[in-house]
Every structure is written in structure tokens, then in C-alpha cells.
Enzyme design. Structure first.
Site, short mmCIF file in Angstrom:
data_model
loop_
_atom_site.label_atom_id
_atom_site.label_comp_id
_atom_site.label_asym_id
_atom_site.label_seq_id
_atom_site.Cartn_x
_atom_site.Cartn_y
_atom_site.Cartn_z
CD GLU A 125 13.03 1.02 6.06
OE1 GLU A 125 12.30 0.77 7.40
OE2 GLU A 125 14.23 1.51 6.28
CB SER A 126 7.24 2.67 4.10
OG SER A 126 6.41 3.71 3.63
CG HIS A 153 4.70 7.35 1.01
ND1 HIS A 153 3.91 8.05 2.00
CD2 HIS A 153 4.68 6.38 1.31
CE1 HIS A 153 3.75 7.08 3.08
NE2 HIS A 153 3.93 5.91 2.60
NE ARG A 197 6.77 0.55 9.54
CZ ARG A 197 6.01 0.44 10.49
NH1 ARG A 197 6.07 -0.55 11.44
NH2 ARG A 197 5.14 1.41 10.55
CB CYS A 217 -19.21 -11.48 -0.99
SG CYS A 217 -18.58 -10.29 0.34
CB VAL A 255 15.22 -20.12 -2.67
CG1 VAL A 255 16.69 -20.04 -2.53
CG2 VAL A 255 14.50 -19.70 -3.98
CB CYS A 297 -19.38 -15.21 1.17
SG CYS A 297 -17.87 -13.97 1.77
#
Ligand SMILES: Cc1cc2nc3c(=O)[nH]c(=O)nc-3n(C[C@H](O)[C@H](O)[C@H](O)COP(=O)(O)OP(=O)(O)OC[C@H]3O[C@@H](n4cnc5c(N)ncnc54)[C@H](O)[C@@H]3O)c2cc1C
Length: 501
Positions: free
Chosen positions: A361-362, A58, A335, A425, A181, A467
Site C-alpha cells: 500500500e502507500s 512521499h 489500497r 486531442c 495466473v 478525440c
């Protein structure tokens, strides 16, 4: 990659979670003379949000000025050329457009432009309808204008994560996979160590970290556990934030559709996120999505009929010519939405030397290299001595890819290693040598999905129809495990039940 752990080792820093954030933090710290380990509960790196997102770098006009998100987005964007080149991963500065379909949208675009200026985003322009059509002839004729940001780009999210993990391991970080953990205890002396083995340097706490692979001891913990960062923090008594899951569904198209747009096409953002985008991917496909639905379930990566219908309908509003006959796959990412509204990065108030890197998050993917720099500063301020290593190597060993080579180069390579001439592939033109290399590299693949993310075998039009058996065979041979014990992505995800004949 480490399979087991010696109780004599005391790590200076233990990082929990090998997504794009944990791996970039690990790589950043591998520049210094300290002992670092990276713990991941899954059988591979890049299996959480870092494997299922839009892959957009971004520009930085979205986040609230003054927020950590805004600052680290712009810095991460700046760093991406260097990081991508050092890690030998594809990154393209395609630019992005936020389309306006109404005067109200135009007002929102002006707000984004002003925000971008405050955040330090360079080169933005507000375009009129004809300028938009000139740049992107396939966007809707209903478009009345757009915000153009030339600095936005596209990257492969899992390659950024895998590249950083490999580089970290090459530079001395111990990676532990399938290492969940489960508890963190704070003690004055590390578990199981005789007192004389551990002369404490100061009075600070020492962490004993109980995992599915035994008890680890560390002076600092960095919590990069994504959706579960709140549970990890609460193991040390830090209940200052919570993380909620918000699902985003996507549709991926064949490369035939990849040239429909040149840049990332957004609509104006809503309260829930950046809206449905249409973008080329670095590998030449077309991607549309994501939805934004609060699900309440951190494990729900299912796609739904309603979600995919919404993605298609809204994407067609931006680019009416998208042809649904060329859909090859759909997926969903989750998210990690923090209760605080911004990235949570810093030493916990409840526990010294426990650093949260939570609610990423974004634009977390974009910001990852900048977050790694920021965490380094947090550690310095908290008293960790960071002496540079003379032999730190920023360059990851380049990956040789059949599909990117010219005839001459290929001929030479096949002479050296005939496996480069054996195509496994066909859709993505991936050779057997690349699959073997993906397994043998540091932090190498152990699963079919691991191979897919590293080589693209199985990512093409037939989605692994041809594949998969061959890749399965190579994994079985290289890992020394029976053919029917190879897994798709983790525990119990076998592809085969047993022999029929
Ligand atoms: C739909 C969607 C679209 C997005 N689009 C973009 C975009 O275009 N551009 C952008 O910049 N950002 C984007 N993002 C944001 C970006 O994907 C995230 O910010 C980033 O991937 C977060 O990385 P992470 O390492 O924090 O989390 P993750 O990748 O989720 O990694 C966390 C890791 O911690 C591990 N873990 C959890 N608990 C434990 C435990 N107890 N023990 C050991 N390991 C544990 C998990 O298994 C996981 O591997 C998007 C996100 C989503 C979901």
C-alpha cells in the site's frame, strides 16, 4: 510484447503482476543475464492501484521507524530523480506540508517530525502560521502551523509504471498481457519438457505456472499481484497473510485550478491513512482526495456521492478557494492493505524460491525502485546468480510531445513526420504521431485507456468528447482490427455496438 509462449522456454524468474512494483522489479532484473517474464492478467500494464492513486513521492516521515515501509520509502524517494530522468517521465520535488489546525494537530506534527528524523528524512522544518502562508497563500487562515518536508514530490504513477515496463522489455524481459495466473504447481521437471531438455542445476523446486495463455515454467516466482497477492501465495500453500481492499475516492480539477497550491498539502494522518490531500499534478491539474473506506470488494472502483462530498468538504478545510465548477473527473483506487501492517517482501516460508512482494500500500509508488533493489538482494541470497549484462540500457527512448516543444523544434519534426502537425486531442494538444508512437513502442497501448495513460489524449477538460473517435480510428488502423472492436480498457469494453448506416 509476446503473444504466445514456447514450451521449450524455462524462465529463471517469472513475475506475476505488471503494476508499478512488477514493472520496476522486471526492469531491475533486466540488468542481468537471466531470462525473465512478466505476466499480467489485464490487457495493459498499470491497471491496478498503480493507475489510481495520489501520485505523491512521499518524504518518509509517516511510516513506523524500523519498518520496511520506512526504509524503502526513504530510499525510493532518493532514487526517484535518477529513475525519472532515465525513464523520461516528469517528476517534481514540490515539497509537502502537513497542516495543523489545533494544538492537538501540532502535537501530531511533532511526532511526525521525530519519526522523520529517525527514518532519515532530510530538511524537515516545523513552520508557524505566517511561514505557512508565505509558502502557500491559498491554504486556510485557520492553519496554526505545519510540518514542511522539502524532499516530497509528485510523479505520474502510470508513467512510472509504463516507463519501467518499456525499459524492461527493451532490455529483454518477455511481457505477457491478458495472461492470468490460475494455478501454480511445484514439480521436479517442467511441464511438457522431455527430461533431456531440462538438466536441473540443483534439487530446488521448479514451478509450472498455469495461465490463460498456457503453462509457463520458472525457477523463481515473484508475486507482485497487488490486491490478489494473497490468492497467488495460497496457490503454493502460503496462507501466512491476507490482503483487504480499502477504497480511496478522488476529484480531479481542470488546469485552471492547478496553480492554487505549489506543494502537496496534507492534513494530519488518521488510523485509516494520510487523510485528504490537495496537490498539483505533474501535468498541471489539481487533485483532491482520497477517502479511506474498507469495502470488502477488491473490484469496487466506483465513486459515490458521499465519498466525493467528504473529499470536497475536507479539502476545502485545507484550501478554501477550491472552485467546484472546475471539476473534470472523479475516480477511485483500491489500497492493498496487508494483515501484517508492513510491506511483505521476502522468500515465502512455505515455499523456497517463491518471493512475495505483497501488501504494497502507500508509499508503494514512492518505494517502487527501492523495492526492486531489495528484491534483487532477496534473489541473490536465495542463490540466483546475477551476472550483469554488458548491453543493459538504462535509458528509455524519449517520448516526443507536441505540447512540450518550441516552434522551431516542432517545425523540424513536422517536416520529418507530418503526423506531429495533426492534433487529435485539442485539450491536451496531443498529435496523431504521439498516438501512433504509443501503440508501436515496446509494451505499447492496445486500448483507448492505454492511449490516454501514455499520451494524455482524453485526459483534458472535455474528457475525450472530441478525440475518442479519432483515437479509435488510429487504434483500429494500427492494430489491424475492425473499428467497432477497439475496446476502452479490456475484454468486452467496446465503445461501439455496430454500424447504423
Ligand atoms: C488510493 C490510493 C492512493 C495512493 N497514493 C499513493 C501515493 O501518493 N504515493 C505512494 O507512494 N503510494 C501511493 N499508493 C500506493 C501505490 O499506489 C501502490 O503501493 C502501488 O500502486 C502498488 O503497486 P502494485 O504493483 O503492487 O499493485 P497493482 O498496481 O495493483 O498491480 C498488481 C497487478 O497484478 C495483476 N494481477 C493480479 N492477479 C493476477 C493474476 N492472477 N495473474 C496475473 N496478473 C495478476 C493485476 O491485474 C495488477 O495489474 C496509493 C494507493 C491507493 C490505492
Amino acid at each position: 510484447m509476446k503473444a504466445c509462449y514456447s514450451m521449450d522456454e524455462i524462465y529463471d524468474v517469472a513475475i506475476i503482476g505488471a503494476g508499478v512494483i512488477g514493472c520496476n522489479v522486471a526492469r531491475q532484473l533486466s540488468r542481468y543475464k537471466i531470462k525473465v517474464c512478466l505476466m499480467e492478467k489485464q490487457p495493459d500494464v498499470a491497471m491496478g492501484a498503480s493507475s489510481a492513486n495520489s501520485g505523491i513521492v512521499h518524504a518518509g516521515y509517516d511510516a513506523e521507524p524500523g519498518s520496511l515501509k520506512a526504509r524503502l520509502n526513504v530510499r525510493g524517494n532518493e532514487l526517484m530523480d535518477r529513475v525519472a530522468s532515465e525513464l523520461d517521465i516528469p517528476f517534481k520535488r514540490t515539497g509537502s506540508l502537513v497542516l495543523a489546525f489545533s494544538p492537538e494537530d501540532m502535537e501530531k506534527i511533532k511526532i511526525l517530525y521525530e519519526r522523520g528524523l529517525k527514518n532519515g528524512v532530510q530538511g524537515m522544518e516545523i513552520l508557524d502560521a505566517s511561514q505557512v502562508q508565505e509558502k502557500e497563500p491559498n491554504v486556510s487562515q485557520e492553519t496554526i502551523g505545519a510540518l514542511y518536508a522539502p524532499g516530497a514530490g509528485i510523479v505520474c504513477p502510470y508513467e512510472l509504471t509504463i516507463g519501467a515496463a518499456e525499459s524492461a522489455v527493451e532490455n529483454g524481459v518477455d511481457l505477457f498481457l491478458e495472461c492470468e495466473v490460475k494455478a501454480i504447481n511445484i514439480t521436479a521437471s517442467p511441464a511438457g519438457l522431455p527430461r533431456d531438455k531440462y538438466p536441473p542445476q540443483d534439487e530446488s523446486p521448479i514451478f509450472n505456472i498455469t495461465t490463460s495463455k498456457g503453462v509457463f515454467t520458472a525457477r523463481y516466482i515473484i508475486n507482485c499481484a497487488g490486491l490478489y497477492a494473497d490468492s497467488i501465495a495460497s496457490m503454493t500453500g502460503d496462507n501466512s497473510f491476507s490482503i483487504s481492499p480499502r477504497k480511496g475516492e478522488y476529484i480531479l480539477f481542470d488546469k485552471i485550478e492547478g496553480g492554487l497550491v505549489n506543494s502537496v498539502i496534507f492534513q494530519t494522518p488518521t488510523r485509516m491513512g494520510k487523510g485528504i490531500l490537495v496537490t498539483p499534478t505533474v501535468d498541471g491539474n489539481l487533485l483532491i482526495g482520497p477517502t479511506a473506506v474498507d469495502t470488502g470488494d477488491k473490484n469496487d472502483t466506483s465513486t459515490t456521492r458521499e465519498g466525493l462530498q467528504q473529499v470536497m468538504t475536507e479539502a476545502l478545510k485545507s484550501v478554501p478557494g477550491i472552485d467546484r465548477r472546475y471539476v473534470i473527473s472523479s475516480f477511485a483506487g483500491i489500497r492493498a492493505v496487508p494483515s501484517t501492517g508492513d510491506f511483505i517482501i521476502g522468500e515465502s516460508r512455505a515455499m523456497q524460491k517463491f518471493v512475495n512482494v505483497a501488501g504494497i500500500e502507500s508509499p508503494g509508488l514512492t518505494a517502487a525502485p527501492a523495492i526492486a533493489e531489495y528484491v534483487e538482494e532477496v534473489l541473490r541470497k536465495s542463490g540466483l546468480e546475477l551476472v550483469p549484462k554488458e548491453n543493459f540500457n538504462p535509458l528509455r527512448r524519449p517520448v516526443k510531445r507536441f505540447r512540450n516543444m518550441g516552434e522551431r523544434e516542432l517545425a523540424g519534426l513536422i517536416k520529418e513526420n507530418p503526423l506531429y502537425g495533426r492534433i487529435v486531442c485539442r485539450c491536451e494538444k496531443v498529435s496523431a504521431a504521439e498516438i501512433v508512437d504509443a501503440i508501436r513502442r515496446p509494451a505499447g497501448a492496445r486500448t483507448l485507456d492505454g492511449i490516454k495513460r501514455r499520451t494524455r489524449a482524453g485526459m483534458g477538460r472535455c474528457q475525450g468528447g472530441f478525440c475518442t473517435p479519432r483515437v479509435n480510428e488510429i487504434l483500429s488502423r494500427e492494430l489491424g482490427i475492425p473499428y467497432d472492436k477497439v475496446v476502452k480498457s479490456g475484454e468486452n469494453s467496446w465503445m461501439l455496438a455496430g454500424r447504423t448506416k
